[in-house]
Design an enzyme around this catalytic site. Structure first.
Site, PDB file in Angstrom:
ATOM      1  N   ASP A  81       0.822  -1.204   0.000  1.00 31.28           N
ATOM      2  CA  ASP A  81       0.000   0.000   0.000  1.00 31.28           C
ATOM      3  C   ASP A  81       0.857   1.255   0.000  1.00 31.28           C
ATOM      4  O   ASP A  81       2.060   1.216   0.291  1.00 31.28           O
ATOM      5  CB  ASP A  81      -0.909   0.024   1.230  1.00 31.28           C
ATOM      6  CG  ASP A  81      -1.889  -1.134   1.257  1.00 31.28           C
ATOM      7  OD1 ASP A  81      -2.219  -1.655   0.174  1.00 31.28           O
ATOM      8  OD2 ASP A  81      -2.327  -1.519   2.354  1.00 31.28           O
TER       9      ASP A  81
ATOM     10  N   TYR B  35       6.068  -9.933   6.830  1.00 34.10           N
ATOM     11  CA  TYR B  35       6.000  -8.505   7.094  1.00 34.10           C
ATOM     12  C   TYR B  35       6.476  -8.233   8.518  1.00 34.10           C
ATOM     13  O   TYR B  35       6.295  -9.063   9.413  1.00 34.10           O
ATOM     14  CB  TYR B  35       4.563  -7.982   6.963  1.00 34.10           C
ATOM     15  CG  TYR B  35       4.114  -7.737   5.548  1.00 34.10           C
ATOM     16  CD1 TYR B  35       4.247  -6.480   4.962  1.00 34.10           C
ATOM     17  CD2 TYR B  35       3.539  -8.746   4.790  1.00 34.10           C
ATOM     18  CE1 TYR B  35       3.822  -6.246   3.659  1.00 34.10           C
ATOM     19  CE2 TYR B  35       3.102  -8.532   3.495  1.00 34.10           C
ATOM     20  CZ  TYR B  35       3.248  -7.264   2.933  1.00 34.10           C
ATOM     21  OH  TYR B  35       2.830  -7.041   1.641  1.00 34.10           O
TER      22      TYR B  35
END
Length: 281
Positions: A69, A128
Site C-alpha cells: 500500500d 512482514y
C-alpha cells in the site's frame, strides 16, 4: 488451507527470444503510492519500468510478488521482467539500475532465471514486520520509518493475541473494505511480538507475521487492533472471539503505513511444508 486450494494459475513458458530476470528491491514507501503501477500517482514499479526503458530502449513490465500500500516500505520485494535484450548479463542489472534510480529505490540483487519462476505465482510465503517506538525515543531519523506510541502495552498480552493468529483463519474481521478476494482464509506460519534495540540504542517494539498471503490492509489492521486491545487489557479469549466473529466493526484501529515493511519473500517449497502436514494430517 491445503496448497492445492491456493488456486494459482498454471505457469506459461517464456515466449521464444525472451529472458526472465529476477530482482530483489528495497524502497522507502513513504515517497510512493505503493508498489503497483497507477494512472494517477507515482509508484515504485513505474519508476523501475521507466528506468529500464532508458537502459534497454524497450517497454518492460515488472511483475512483483505482491502489492504494498501507499507509504508501506520494502526491505526485500521480489519482482521479475521478461526482456529481449541479450547484451546485459542478469547479475549486472542491479548495478545498472542503481546508477539511474532515485536513492529511495535500491536493487539489492539481480539474476537470470527461467519460466519455472514467477515472482507472484511461485511465492510460498511472505513476511512482514511492523515497528513502533515510544514517542520520547523518536529521533529525527525515524520520521515516516517507524510508528510512534506514548507507551508500549504488555508484551505478554500482545504475544497471546499473536499466538491466536497462527494457523488457518478467516480474517474478514481484519480486512478493509474494498478487498475483492473470494476467500478470506489465510495460513499464518509465524506471528509474534518482541522488543529490539535500534541502532541508536533505543527500544523498538516489533511485530513479525509470515503467511501464504495477506488481505487488503490485513496486517495493519491486526497490528493496530492488537495494540489498542492490549492498551485496554482486553482478554485474549475476547480477541479470539473477535477474530472468529468475521465482523469488521469489531476490529480496532488500523496502524499507520509508515511502520510496516515487506521484510522477506520465500520461494522455498520445503520451508513451511511442516504447516500443511500439521494442519491436514
Amino acid at each position: 488451507m491445503a496448497r492445492s486450494d491456493w488456486k494459482r494459475p498454471d505457469l506459461e513458458p517464456l515466449d521464444p527470444g525472451l529472458r526472465r530476470i529476477r530482482m530483489t528491491v528495497s524502497y522507502h514507501g513513504s515517497h510512493y503510492s505503493g508498489w503497483q503501477k497507477q494512472s494517477n500517482a507515482k509508484s515504485v514499479a513505474e519508476i523501475i519500468e521507466q528506468t529500464l526503458k532508458q537502459i534497454l530502449d524497450e517497454e518492460v513490465q515488472v511483475v512483483g510478488s505482491g502489492r504494498t500500500d501507499s507509504g508501506v516500505h520494502a526491505l526485500a520485494q521480489v519482482c521479475h521482467m521478461d526482456i529481449a535484450n541479450t547484451r546485459i548479463k542478469g547479475e549486472k542489472f542491479a548495478l545498472a539500475l542503481n546508477r539511474l534510480l532515485p536513492a529511495d529505490i535500491r536493487i539489492l540483487d539481480s539474476c537470470e532465471t527461467d519460466g519455472t519462476f514467477h515472482a507472484r505465482y511461485t511465492t510460498m510465503a511472505r513476511t512482514y514486520r511492523y515497528y513502533y517506538k515510544r514517542e520520547c525515543d523518536m529521533t529525527a531519523f525515524d520520521d515516516k520509518l517507524v510508528a510512534k506510541v506514548k507507551q508500549f502495552p504488555s508484551l505478554e498480552l500482545l504475544n497471546e493475541y499473536a499466538c491466536s493468529i497462527r494457523g488457518t483463519h478467516d480474517f474478514t474481521t481484519f480486512t478493509a473494505s474494498g478487498d475483492l478476494c473470494p476467500s478470506r482464509f489465510r495460513d499464518i506460519y509465524e506471528s509474534y511480538w518482541r522488543l529490539e534495540i535500534d541502532r541508536f540504542g533505543k527500544e523498538l517494539l516489533s511485530y513479525t507475521i509470515c503467511g501464504n498471503a495477506f488481505l487488503y490492509k490485513m496486517v495493519r489492521s491486526l497490528v493496530g487492533s492488537m495494540m489498542e486491545f492490549a492498551t485496554k487489557d482486553l482478554p485474549v479469549e475476547e480477541f479470539r472471539h473477535i477474530l472468529a466473529s468475521k465482523d469488521r466493526s469489531r476490529s480496532g484501529r488500523t496502524a499507520s503505513a509508515c511502520g510496516l515493511y515487506l521484510y522477506r519473500i520465500s520461494y522455498d517449497v520445503d520451508e513451511y511444508a511442516w504447516f500443511e502436514e500439521e494442519e491436514h494430517e
